[in-house]
Design a protein around this motif. Structure first.
Motif, PDB file in Angstrom:
ATOM      1  N   ILE A  93       1.047  -1.133   0.033  1.00  0.00           N
ATOM      2  CA  ILE A  93      -0.157   0.339   0.041  1.00  0.00           C
ATOM      3  C   ILE A  93       0.885   1.223   0.177  1.00  0.00           C
ATOM      4  N   CYS A  95       3.011   2.665   2.603  1.00  0.00           N
ATOM      5  CA  CYS A  95       2.960   3.107   3.675  1.00  0.00           C
ATOM      6  C   CYS A  95       4.410   3.764   3.904  1.00  0.00           C
ATOM      7  N   THR A 111       5.688   7.048  -4.734  1.00  0.00           N
ATOM      8  CA  THR A 111       4.173   6.635  -4.424  1.00  0.00           C
ATOM      9  C   THR A 111       3.466   7.733  -5.301  1.00  0.00           C
ATOM     10  N   HIS A 112       2.130   7.578  -5.689  1.00  0.00           N
ATOM     11  CA  HIS A 112       1.426   8.714  -6.145  1.00  0.00           C
ATOM     12  C   HIS A 112      -0.028   8.521  -6.205  1.00  0.00           C
ATOM     13  N   LYS A 119      -3.740   5.099  -3.403  1.00  0.00           N
ATOM     14  CA  LYS A 119      -2.257   5.409  -3.325  1.00  0.00           C
ATOM     15  C   LYS A 119      -1.689   4.260  -3.852  1.00  0.00           C
ATOM     16  N   PRO A 201     -16.300  -4.163  18.616  1.00  0.00           N
ATOM     17  CA  PRO A 201     -17.660  -4.760  18.800  1.00  0.00           C
ATOM     18  C   PRO A 201     -18.338  -4.373  17.149  1.00  0.00           C
ATOM     19  N   TYR A 204     -24.188  -3.628  15.607  1.00  0.00           N
ATOM     20  CA  TYR A 204     -25.308  -3.000  15.021  1.00  0.00           C
ATOM     21  C   TYR A 204     -25.830  -3.668  13.854  1.00  0.00           C
TER      22      TYR A 204
ATOM     23  N   GLY B  99      -1.598   3.697   6.874  1.00  0.00           N
ATOM     24  CA  GLY B  99      -0.699   3.412   6.152  1.00  0.00           C
ATOM     25  C   GLY B  99      -0.366   4.037   4.773  1.00  0.00           C
ATOM     26  N   VAL B 100      -1.531   4.663   4.277  1.00  0.00           N
ATOM     27  CA  VAL B 100      -1.579   5.257   3.113  1.00  0.00           C
ATOM     28  C   VAL B 100      -1.882   6.935   3.355  1.00  0.00           C
ATOM     29  N   SER B 120      -8.502  -0.188  22.947  1.00  0.00           N
ATOM     30  CA  SER B 120      -9.636  -1.074  22.431  1.00  0.00           C
ATOM     31  C   SER B 120     -10.800  -0.247  22.387  1.00  0.00           C
ATOM     32  N   GLN B 121     -11.756  -0.775  21.847  1.00  0.00           N
ATOM     33  CA  GLN B 121     -13.103   0.035  21.547  1.00  0.00           C
ATOM     34  C   GLN B 121     -14.358  -0.645  21.930  1.00  0.00           C
ATOM     35  N   ARG B 122     -14.945   0.325  22.776  1.00  0.00           N
ATOM     36  CA  ARG B 122     -16.295  -0.302  23.338  1.00  0.00           C
ATOM     37  C   ARG B 122     -17.486   0.237  22.618  1.00  0.00           C
ATOM     38  N   HIS B 123     -17.321   1.152  21.558  1.00  0.00           N
ATOM     39  CA  HIS B 123     -18.544   1.529  21.012  1.00  0.00           C
ATOM     40  C   HIS B 123     -18.748   0.911  19.399  1.00  0.00           C
ATOM     41  N   CYS B 124     -19.808   0.901  18.898  1.00  0.00           N
ATOM     42  CA  CYS B 124     -19.906   0.845  17.780  1.00  0.00           C
ATOM     43  C   CYS B 124     -21.304   1.263  17.112  1.00  0.00           C
ATOM     44  N   ILE B 125     -21.340   1.689  15.767  1.00  0.00           N
ATOM     45  CA  ILE B 125     -22.306   2.364  15.131  1.00  0.00           C
ATOM     46  C   ILE B 125     -22.101   2.074  13.452  1.00  0.00           C
ATOM     47  N   PRO B 126     -23.286   2.029  12.698  1.00  0.00           N
ATOM     48  CA  PRO B 126     -23.095   1.804  11.534  1.00  0.00           C
ATOM     49  C   PRO B 126     -22.381   3.179  10.890  1.00  0.00           C
ATOM     50  N   ASP B 127     -21.388   3.042   9.858  1.00  0.00           N
ATOM     51  CA  ASP B 127     -20.787   4.298   9.277  1.00  0.00           C
ATOM     52  C   ASP B 127     -21.773   4.671   8.286  1.00  0.00           C
ATOM     53  N   THR B 132     -15.445  11.483  -0.892  1.00  0.00           N
ATOM     54  CA  THR B 132     -14.600  12.403  -1.028  1.00  0.00           C
ATOM     55  C   THR B 132     -14.840  13.511  -1.875  1.00  0.00           C
ATOM     56  N   HIS B 139      -8.233  18.700  -1.566  1.00  0.00           N
ATOM     57  CA  HIS B 139      -8.629  17.652  -1.470  1.00  0.00           C
ATOM     58  C   HIS B 139      -9.341  17.093  -0.003  1.00  0.00           C
ATOM     59  N   TYR B 231      -0.451  11.563  -1.632  1.00  0.00           N
ATOM     60  CA  TYR B 231       0.055  10.363  -1.562  1.00  0.00           C
ATOM     61  C   TYR B 231       1.277  10.515  -2.245  1.00  0.00           C
ATOM     62  N   ASN B 234       5.600  10.319   2.495  1.00  0.00           N
ATOM     63  CA  ASN B 234       5.367  10.331   3.943  1.00  0.00           C
ATOM     64  C   ASN B 234       5.864  11.452   4.588  1.00  0.00           C
ATOM     65  N   TRP B 236       7.270  11.714   7.323  1.00  0.00           N
ATOM     66  CA  TRP B 236       8.571  11.630   8.074  1.00  0.00           C
ATOM     67  C   TRP B 236       9.770  11.682   7.265  1.00  0.00           C
TER      68      TRP B 236
END
Lengths: 204, 776
Positions: A93, A95, A111-112, A119, A201, A204, B99-100, B120-127, B132, B139, B231, B234, B236
């Protein structure tokens, strides 16, 4: 073996300790040792063993190049770039983690953004003149895209012949023939990975 | 505002009464996490991470005002639990594409997620599907957006475009069951996050703003990024090279982010420009116009030898512009002293004369204000400058003052500007008659001057002045309303007046305004280093017989523009040196890229001056003009945590005895109906900005929709421009949606279009006839 076995520092059982022969302290003793070693004829003992095995035809040598060893999955030879089993597209990917972690700074990538706004890695190289085959790149790769292969026959006019993306990426025909193997070495998921990860979790 | 003491985590901190606690903490090196707050902008309370305990009550430090003796605790078990819950909510459905993502490595969401230890994650909801958007230079990846509203805030409170707002996301309502399971602040934040997303304020399909790109700079995550940078690298991998804006006189701090070009090409390349977004906004040309470097293969020794021979034998004039460093200006001055060359720089010499006239009545060679005093004042007046395009940063300071200090202001300009008018409803935009700037100076003096101390001959009838300027009679009433509760005043004056037929008189009036009114004046240097050049060089008016041009056309031309001129010179991103900014600060800039050819110092050395590097001259800059004898390498170029501009050093102002000899107001010349203004469009300042790959465009006659309708023309039509002397130009006309009124403008950034014949006497307005070209 259990952890307890590793923690046991008592290494006596199973080992034979060799004290070594006493060293000559004066000229006379040195002369005696040289004389003894020359007369004993150990060279002929060795030659006899070789000759005996030869006439018995009991040979354990691998008959390379006719015969090749199966390498351990952890063997670290020239890298490979893998494809996704589902779609055949490149796993990488872009990264840049391998580039960052590389201690001999021999990995570079360009990359581009492509027309689908993803990416993409346009070029990927490893400078094998500098690579020390430490395996960090394969270990850090989150996609298991860059892995070590077990190809140890690296004869070519130039080291650079192995280092481009087209050299390392699984060729499509090989991929279609289902020849690409999953990499079990460093960085691969362990067999019980599911047990160690806490799942998010999805109720839903 | 008085100084008070407050206690933060047991540490005594000095604060100004009414200041935000978060700013006090930051100044004193106490860390309080915050995602949504942008320094100098209004707190939005979107993230609630800056939760603290003030006198045992919960408060948000970004909008809690400091009071005497108040005690603040920034960390407790309860607060940390709340903060962790907030970060947990932010991580719900945030795509795991670090990563990207372009922001990875400098992402606030990553940093705070690790800081708060969310594993860790306790919550959830449909996205909710969030498409874009491609907004030209910008962008927007909505799925990465955490709706902290930094972009909305900075666009409104700092930039003044107010082009972004939060719009409904169209997602499902947050199920009520989560309310009991989630911490209070985290739930409130989540509720808002679930409902909104960033959209274009005007409701249009695409973003229509001045494209400063400040929203991409403040975005804590990878949601808003520069389209061109997307893209490519990076964070760094990029090496940040601190520099100063080379395109305009704000000389804001910026960093050139540099990396090797590609695998094949190891040469460094600038990938983007980044900034210290909390303290120094950048305008679009600085952000996107970074790759104007001059590339040569090696030293062109034939051209160099020729230049030396010419300089020794024939050259009697060196003509140059103000896109050079102080050191280069100093080299030119030294050459003048040694060989007697004339130095011709029209723009700097105009400015020099203007400041000279100004100093006669003000008693100081420098104006008293700067962008900081503008943004801290609460009544800002501007005339003689098309702020949006001439000096966007002055516009940002004005907008910041209007928005943050409950300020009001007046904007005088003959060309109506909807963007500037939109800064605030308390900004009165006055579209005045062309050439009335002198009358405006008189008006300000009469409205705000101390009548008892002022010379009596300056007193004039305000109503008469209003009619000369072309203003309505109810102005006085409006002004009275605007002036309620105002106590600090700023005046911004721009380059229209430097070449005004009555420039000298206007300058003297400005000096009097400085002396007799509460206004702090800023006289904007027209180009990057106009102020520096005008201080360092003795300039001549006329060229001699043989001219060596530096970045301007001469008989022999040195040029930093790619492929132009007889001998290539390094561009400003390939040079180290200092600029003198409009804040009267000598700021350093560093070379981002290398240059293989010769530079001005090589020429000077060949002529007998001795300096290994151009920057050896930094410590020799004339101290009798206010410069300090400081080594280049000792000049800092940062902002510290309190927002203090720790960059270079401030010029020392020189004082004089005042000599008032102001002329009475002369009649305003009637420019008639057809007037053209000389200005560059947004994002363009010079041929250098036009060389950048993202900004490159062909110049045109820019006009408002109103003008096109009036002339019955369409966007893209060709027009014929003529003046009374018979100069002609055929040029395309281009719609600029961000201007109004009937005055179109001609640009100077495009080297293919020569507009100088139309503006011979230098004044930026000219009488021209515009006709559509008939194709039949």
């Amino acid at each position: 073996m259990e952890l307890r076995d590793f923690q046991n520092r008592n290494i006596n059982p199973g080992y034979i300790f060799f004290e070594g022969e006493t060293k000559p302290t004066n000229g006379w003793e040195s002369f005696k040792r040289v004389f003894k070693r020359s007369i004993k004829g150990e060279l002929f003992v060795g030659l006899w063993i070789v000759f005996r095995e030869m006439i018995r035809f009991d040979i354990h040598t691998v008959q390379y190049p006719a015969e090749k060893l199966e390498m351990s999955p952890r063997y670290r030879a020239i890298h490979k770039l893998l494809r996704l089993f589902e779609s055949g597209s490149e796993r990488c990917i872009g990264c840049g983690l391998c580039e960052k972690i590389c201690i001999s700074k021999c990995i570079r990538m360009d990359t581009h953004v492509d027309e689908k706004s993803r990416k993409v890695v346009s070029e990927y190289t490893i400078n094998f003149g500098r690579c020390i085959f430490c395996g960090y790149c394969a270990e850090v790769c989150p996609e298991l895209a860059i892995v070590h292969g077990n190809e140890y026959e690296n004869a070519s006019e130039q080291r650079a012949h192995f280092g481009l993306k087209e050299d390392m990426l699984t060729p499509l025909d090989e991929f279609k023939a289902k020849k690409q193997q999953e990499f079990p070495g460093f960085g691969a998921l362990s067999d019980h990975a599911n047990e160690t990860v806490k799942q998010t979790p999805l109720a839903y | 505002m008085s100084e008070i003491l407050i206690t933060i985590d047991g540490k005594q901190c000095v604060a100004t009464e009414g200041e935000y606690v978060l700013n006090v903490a930051r100044r004193n090196g106490i860390f309080i996490p915050a995602l949504c707050y942008v320094t100098n902008c209004s707190p939005t309370l979107a993230c609630r991470l800056c939760l603290v305990e003030v006198d045992e009550k919960r408060a948000y430090s970004c909008n809690a005002r400091a009071k005497e003796g108040m005690s603040v605790i920034t960390k407790s078990e309860e607060i940390e639990k709340e903060r962790r819950a907030i970060m947990e909510i932010y991580d719900i459905n945030h795509p795991l594409e670090c990563g990207v993502c372009d922001q990875s490595g400098e992402c606030d969401l990553q940093n705070y997620t690790l800081e708060m230890g969310v594993d860790s994650q306790r919550h959830c909801i449909p996205d909710t599907p969030r498409p874009t958007k491609n907004w030209g230079f910008i962008h927007y990846d909505a799925s990465l957006c955490i709706v902290c509203e930094r972009c909305v805030t900075v666009c409104k409170d700092m930039i003044g475009d107010a082009a972004l707002k939060t719009v409904p996301r169209g997602g499902a309502e947050l199920p009520k069951e989560w309310k009991d399971k989630t911490e209070k602040d985290a739930y409130a934040m989540w509720n808002k996050l679930q409902k909104s997303i960033i959209g274009v304020a005007s409701g249009a399909q695409t973003l229509d703003c001045t494209f400063c790109g400040e929203c991409t700079a403040v975005c804590p995550v990878g949601a808003l990024v520069g389209s061109d940078f997307q893209y490519k690298s990076n964070a760094w991998e990029l090496k940040k090279i601190p520099a100063s804006n080379p395109h305009s006189s704000d000389c804001s701090l910026l960093y050139y982010d540099v990396k090797h070009t590609s695998i094949k090409d190891d040469k460094p390349k600038i990938y983007r420009v980044s900034s210290d977004q909390n303290y120094a906004p950048l305008h679009g040309a600085a952000r996107y116009g970074y790759d104007f470097e001059n590339v040569v293969e090696g030293k062109d020794s034939t051209a160099f030898t020729k230049a030396i021979l010419l300089l020794e034998a024939r050259v009697d004039t060196i003509a140059f512009d103000s896109y050079i460093t102080n050191e280069e200006a100093f080299i030119l001055q030294k050459l003048k002293e040694k060989f007697g060359y004339r130095l011709v720089n029209e723009d700097a010499s105009t400015y020099q004369q203007f400041l000279k006239a100004f100093s006669q009545t003000s008693g100081s060679n420098l104006y008293s204000g700067d962008l900081k005093t503008v943004s801290q004042s609460n009544f800002v007046v501007s005339f003689g400058s098309a702020l949006k395009t001439d000096s966007p940063n002055a516009g940002y300071a004005m907008n910041n003052a209007l928005g943050m200090n409950k300020g009001a202001g007046l904007y005088f300009h003959p060309v109506a500007d909807p963007i500037v008018s939109g800064y605030s409803k308390n900004l009165l935009s006055i579209t005045h008659k062309v050439g009335a700037e002198e009358a405006i100076a008189y008006l300000l003096l009469n409205l705000f001057g101390n009548k008892e101390e002022m010379p009596k001959e300056l007193l004039m009838d305000v109503d008469a002045l209003l009619s000369i300027i072309g203003m309505e009679a109810d102005f006085s009433e409006k002004l009275e309303k605007l002036l309620e509760k105002k106590d600090s005043f700023s005046l911004i004056v721009g380059e229209d007046v430097y070449k005004h037929p009555k420039a000298e008189n206007i300058a003297q009036l400005l000096g009097l305004i400085e002396r007799f009114t509460p206004f702090k004046v800023v006289i904007i240097p027209s180009k990057t280093n106009t102020l520096g050049v005008s201080l360092i060089c003795d300039l001549d008016a006329q060229r001699g017989e043989y001219t060596l041009g530096y970045n301007v056309k001469g008989d022999f031309t040195l040029s930093a523009l790619l492929g132009k001129g007889d001998l290539a010179m390094p561009a400003l991103n390939q040079q180290e040196g200092t600029f003198t900014s409009m804040n009267k600060r000598v700021v350093p800039t560093n070379a981002a890229l290398s240059f293989k050819g010769y530079c001005l110092n090589d020429l000077a050395n060949a002529l007998g001056l001795e300096a290994e590097w151009t920057i050896d001259y930094t410590k020799e800059l004339p101290s009798d003009k206010g410069f300090e004898a400081r080594e280049f390498d000792s000049l800092p170029n940062t902002f510290d945590n309190s927002g203090f501009e720790n960059r270079g050093y401030l010029l020392r102002p020189l004082t004089f005895t005042c000599k008032d000899c102001v002329e009475p107001l002369s009649e305003v010349e009637n420019f008639g109906e057809e007037v053209v203004y000389q200005a560059n469009p947004v994002l363009q300042f010079s041929a250098f900005t036009n060389q950048a790959h993202q900004l490159c465009e062909a110049g045109a006659l820019y006009a408002s929709a109103e003008f096109l309708e009036h002339k019955n023309l369409k966007d893209g039509d060709m027009v014929h421009i003529t003046n009374e002397e018979g100069d002609k130009l055929v040029i395309a006309i281009k719609l600029d949606p961000h201007t109004a009124g009937l005055i179109p403008y001609l640009p100077t950034f495009d080297t293919k279009i020569d507009v100088t014949p139309f503006f011979k006497d230098g004044y930026r307005f000219a009488k021209l006839t515009i006709k559509g070209v008939n194709h039949e």
